[in-house]
Design an enzyme around this catalytic site. Structure first.
Site, mmCIF file in Angstrom:
data_model
loop_
_atom_site.group_PDB
_atom_site.id
_atom_site.type_symbol
_atom_site.label_atom_id
_atom_site.label_comp_id
_atom_site.label_asym_id
_atom_site.label_seq_id
_atom_site.Cartn_x
_atom_site.Cartn_y
_atom_site.Cartn_z
ATOM 1 N N HIS A 64 98.244 46.438 -40.739
ATOM 2 C CA HIS A 64 98.109 45.075 -41.260
ATOM 3 C C HIS A 64 97.973 44.098 -40.093
ATOM 4 C CE1 HIS A 64 99.887 45.697 -45.527
ATOM 5 N NE2 HIS A 64 99.348 46.830 -45.085
ATOM 6 N N GLU A 66 99.415 41.296 -39.386
ATOM 7 C CA GLU A 66 100.675 40.814 -38.818
ATOM 8 C C GLU A 66 101.324 41.864 -37.921
ATOM 9 O OE1 GLU A 66 100.460 39.293 -43.149
ATOM 10 O OE2 GLU A 66 99.851 41.060 -42.024
ATOM 11 N N CYS A 94 102.656 40.594 -46.787
ATOM 12 C CA CYS A 94 103.192 41.474 -47.827
ATOM 13 C C CYS A 94 104.680 41.703 -47.540
ATOM 14 C CB CYS A 94 102.427 42.796 -47.851
ATOM 15 S SG CYS A 94 102.755 43.851 -46.414
#
Length: 166
Positions: A64, A66, A94
């Site tokens: 992801h 991040e 998320c």
């Protein structure tokens, strides 16, 4: 050791970063990844970590934006604590990413589109303010939200109808 605080970013500066991230997210979408990009800024407002989604290309469920930005920032900072730092990302993190940001003690988070299905910072659940959280971040969502939603909705629409291009 003095506890450093994140830089106070005005909305204009956050939007400037978000516009850069949205342009990058469009490219990431063309490359076949979910179009999400993130940046981590240190207490002087300098970029110390950048990431975009790489799940498909690297066959990595942790790929992801991040997480990728955090990994890079850890190398640059030579530390895992980010109390004085700011994350800016095009989509609400998320639950996995929100948990990682709490573990990293991120100072503040700005995000674009809200994620009402999987969002970990208010969309589905708010882990930053959950009673179990040992660290609480400042969180502000909805930064250029319509722009971010448009990119994501267009990408998923094209994915559903089988188009390979964004």
């Amino acid at each position: 050791m003095k506890n450093k605080q994140p830089i106070k970013l005005d909305l204009e500066k956050v939007e400037k970063w978000m516009k850069l991230l949205l342009r990058r997210a469009e490219v990431v979408g063309i490359e076949g990844e979910v179009p999400v990009s993130a940046v981590i800024l240190n207490e002087q407002g300098r970029c110390i970590g950048y990431g975009h989604n790489t799940r498909n290309r690297k066959s990595d469920p942790l790929g992801h934006a991040e997480i990728n930005a955090l990994k890079q920032a850890c190398l640059v900072k030579d530390d895992w604590r980010f109390n004085e730092c700011t994350l800016i990302v095009t989509l609400e993190p998320c639950q996995m990413c929100a948990g990682a940001l709490i573990q990293a003690r991120m100072g503040q988070v700005f995000f674009g589109a809200r994620d009402y299905k999987r969002g970990g910072l208010g969309g589905s659940i708010d882990l930053a303010n959950h009673r179990s959280a040992h660290h609480h971040m400042k969180v502000k969502g909805g930064i250029l939200e319509e722009n971010s939603k448009k990119i994501l909705e267009s990408w998923f629409k094209n994915k559903r109808i089988g188009n390979k291009v964004f």
